[in-house]
Design an enzyme around this catalytic site. Structure first.
Site, short mmCIF file in Angstrom:
data_model
loop_
_atom_site.label_atom_id
_atom_site.label_comp_id
_atom_site.label_asym_id
_atom_site.label_seq_id
_atom_site.Cartn_x
_atom_site.Cartn_y
_atom_site.Cartn_z
N GLY A 239 0.66 -1.30 0.22
CA GLY A 239 -0.02 -0.06 0.00
C GLY A 239 0.81 0.97 0.00
N PRO A 276 4.49 -5.12 -0.81
CA PRO A 276 4.43 -4.23 -1.61
C PRO A 276 4.26 -4.74 -3.34
CG PRO A 276 6.64 -4.82 -1.24
CD PRO A 276 5.92 -5.80 -0.56
N GLY A 277 3.43 -3.80 -3.92
CA GLY A 277 3.29 -4.04 -5.39
C GLY A 277 3.69 -2.89 -6.09
N ARG A 314 -6.37 2.60 -15.56
CA ARG A 314 -6.51 3.57 -14.22
C ARG A 314 -6.89 4.67 -14.39
NH1 ARG A 314 -2.60 5.00 -11.83
NH2 ARG A 314 -3.34 4.46 -9.94
N TYR A 318 -9.94 5.07 -11.77
CA TYR A 318 -9.61 5.66 -10.47
C TYR A 318 -9.47 7.15 -10.72
CZ TYR A 318 -7.83 0.79 -9.71
OH TYR A 318 -7.48 -0.32 -9.60
N CYS A 346 -14.62 3.28 -28.06
CA CYS A 346 -15.98 4.29 -28.08
C CYS A 346 -16.27 4.34 -26.63
CB CYS A 346 -16.80 3.37 -29.01
SG CYS A 346 -16.20 3.33 -30.58
C1 PLP Z 1 -3.28 -5.01 -3.84
C2 PLP Z 1 -2.56 -5.85 -2.46
C3 PLP Z 1 -1.27 -5.68 -2.45
C4 PLP Z 1 -0.49 -4.38 -2.93
O1 PLP Z 1 -0.99 -3.18 -2.92
P1 PLP Z 1 0.10 -2.03 -3.49
O2 PLP Z 1 -0.64 -0.94 -3.20
O3 PLP Z 1 0.34 -2.18 -4.77
O4 PLP Z 1 1.55 -2.13 -2.65
C5 PLP Z 1 -0.86 -6.17 -1.15
N1 PLP Z 1 -1.66 -6.89 -0.44
C6 PLP Z 1 -2.80 -7.45 -0.74
C7 PLP Z 1 -3.89 -8.16 0.04
C8 PLP Z 1 -3.50 -6.75 -1.87
O5 PLP Z 1 -4.65 -6.82 -2.21
#
Ligand code: PLP
Length: 421
Positions: A239, A276-277, A314, A318, A346
């Site tokens: 997050g 982290p993603g 995105r 969002y 479209c």
């Molecule tokens: C989406 C998600 C993440 C990664 O969130 P980021 O904002 O990309 O870091 C981590 N844990 C869970 C359970 C998620 O659903």
């Protein structure tokens, strides 16, 4: 982010010209920088180095197996949210003992696959899921290691579609029900409690929500331990936000995030897990697109790209901001125009940005949409029968196509006309 830089007036991905990629692979195309992925991973790893911690990369942010393999080599595990993502993570070489499984709707088939792989833990989000997992583990004559995903009821700010840690969100067990959930789990024969889990949202740009969640989590761990539960790990989710725009408030540095958590958990003998993603992948990728037309309207000018909302959703989903610029640098002081930057789909929602000042753009000009490495390719679809676009990974002066562009024939191969039509 600076691995996408200008050289002789042309934007490069590391040492590869984006013009070369556009010519050889075609547009639109996602381009990722291996050096950036690596740097982001290592910055985060450094930030949490005072803790006994696992980095479980959130596969849903960018699930290409080449990206996962690169991160696996650096020591990453994975946070998966489906059986498909589990298959990818294992295929990319992530050890099962570094894989956690999150998500509110795990099916028994998915649970079985994860139990057979012997993953590190399930992050359980409801009591019905707990019972299904216990039954699945019993049928396999094994035990499922679990953490409950605890919803701490904190507001993480950010967009309503990506906040997850409020009591009204669908995610996790409300914190006031945690004690009874753990007591119930302890009574089940094929469940082993190992920790707690939290993931409060995405693109969080201050430390305060993390701090609030952390305080509640630590309190809960103490309570659960006092009740005799063997809580060894704390999965703190992902997050942490990233800068999408150079002028906007920058999210806290990973080092400050890590320091806050290390200080709060010192002496608690906890194994920390982080998911982290976006932080790893977001600014490691761009969407490279070509201008199809420039349309001068009576009130607006439009740049119509060959990329669209089906490739990068995105902005439509969002209202996300992406920095956008041409691949070819113009001289300082060159005239600019105000444009809306749109795709050919479209839908009015197929708009990447409104009212952007850019140098004069002509048909054929290459355009870069920055910060597209996370929640980009993974959310793509084939709306308007637009085939998924390829992904390219660059490292130094070499690059490779890591997902090919399917043809329209490939798409149509999966459809059938019944002979009674
Ligand atoms: C989406 C998600 C993440 C990664 O969130 P980021 O904002 O990309 O870091 C981590 N844990 C869970 C359970 C998620 O659903």
């Amino acid at each position: 982010m600076r691995h996408f830089h200008f050289q002789d007036g042309q934007m490069m991905a590391e040492n590869v010209s984006l013009h070369t990629i556009a010519d050889e692979v075609g547009t639109p195309v996602y381009v990722y920088s291996a050096a950036t992925l690596k740097r982001h991973y290592q910055v985060f790893e450094q930030a949490i180095s005072d803790m006994d911690a696992l980095i479980a990369f959130s596969v849903k942010a960018n699930s290409n197996i080449a990206v996962l393999a690169l991160l696996a080599k650096l020591g990453a595990g994975a946070d998966v949210v489906s059986g498909g993502e589990l298959t990818r993570a294992l295929m990319a070489g992530m050890p099962a003992q570094k894989i956690v499984f999150s998500g509110v709707g795990k099916t028994m088939d998915e649970m079985r696959a994860a139990l057979e792989a012997d993953i590190l833990q399930f992050n359980v989000e409801s009591m019905p899921e707990l019972y299904a997992l216990d039954a699945t583990a019993r049928a396999l004559n094994t035990t499922a290691r679990i953490a409950f995903r605890i919803n701490p009821d904190v507001s993480a700010g950010g967009h309503a579609k990506i906040t997850t840690g409020k009591a009204e969100n669908k995610f996790g067990i409300n914190i006031d029900q945690a004690e009874s959930a753990y007591a119930e789990a302890a009574s089940l024969g094929n469940i082993e409690i190992v920790g707690i889990d939290m993931h409060i949202g995405s693109q969080i740009d201050t430390l305060a929500p993390f701090k609030a969640a952390l305080t509640k989590g630590i309190e809960l761990i103490k309570t659960l331990r006092a009740s005799g539960h063997n809580i060894r790990s704390y999965d703190f989710g992902g997050g942490l936000g990233i800068p999408y725009n150079e002028d906007e408030n920058t999210p806290p540095l990973p080092a400050l995030y890590g320091q806050m958590i290390a200080e709060a958990t010192i002496g608690l003998d906890l194994k920390m897990i982080f998911e982290p993603g976006r932080l790893i992948a977001g600014n490691a990728g761009i969407l490279l697109s070509k201008t199809v037309y420039v349309k001068k309207g009576s009130v607006r000018n439009f740049i119509i790209l060959d990329a669209a909302m089906n490739d990068l959703i995105r902005p439509a989903l969002y209202d996300a901001h992406h920095h956008i610029e041409p691949v070819t640098l113009t001289e300082n002081g060159a005239p600019t125009q105000t444009y809306d930057i749109v795709g050919p789909v479209c839908e009015t929602g197929d708009t990447f940005a409104k009212h952007r000042d850019l140098p004069e753009i002509s048909a054929g000009d290459l355009i870069v949409i920055h910060s597209a490495g996370a929640y980009g390719a993974v959310q793509a679809g084939q709306y308007n029968t637009r085939p998924l676009i390829p992904e390219v990974l660059v490292s130094g002066d070499k690059y490779e196509i890591i997902r090919e562009r399917p043809s329209v024939e490939d798409i149509l191969k999966t459809e059938h006309i019944p002979d009674w039509v």
